[in-house]
Design an enzyme around this catalytic site. Sequence first.
Site, short mmCIF file in Angstrom:
data_model
loop_
_atom_site.label_atom_id
_atom_site.label_comp_id
_atom_site.label_asym_id
_atom_site.label_seq_id
_atom_site.Cartn_x
_atom_site.Cartn_y
_atom_site.Cartn_z
N ARG A 138 8.91 -0.23 -3.60
CA ARG A 138 7.69 0.46 -3.17
C ARG A 138 7.68 1.74 -2.35
NH1 ARG A 138 3.72 -3.31 -0.58
NH2 ARG A 138 5.72 -4.10 0.56
N ASN A 189 2.94 -4.81 -4.55
CA ASN A 189 3.64 -6.14 -5.03
C ASN A 189 2.57 -7.06 -5.38
OD1 ASN A 189 6.14 -5.50 -4.14
ND2 ASN A 189 6.17 -6.43 -2.25
#
Length: 93
Positions: free
Chosen positions: A21, A40
């Site tokens: 990320r 996530n």
Amino acid sequence: MNEEVRLTAWVRGRVQGVGFRWFTRAKALEIGAVSGFALNLDDGRVQVVAEGSRERCQRLLDWLRAGDTPGRVDGVTEIWDTPRGGYESFAIR
């Protein structure tokens, strides 16, 4: 070709716990003028939502698929839509 779009991509593979990320956010900032987030999911995937010009969102999608990401990407599924707005920058959620 450069109309404003919303890209939602679901990235499968070993993409959690590897900085995925963070690197996705860094790439979006490098491309510039792309807002959204990387998140996530409980099933091990990462969801990426990006809004901006089609060309800039396509560049982010190409990077997600290129294998130059942390971890291991086994596949990316995406949908294109009209932007909804509401994002000031690109965030990690």
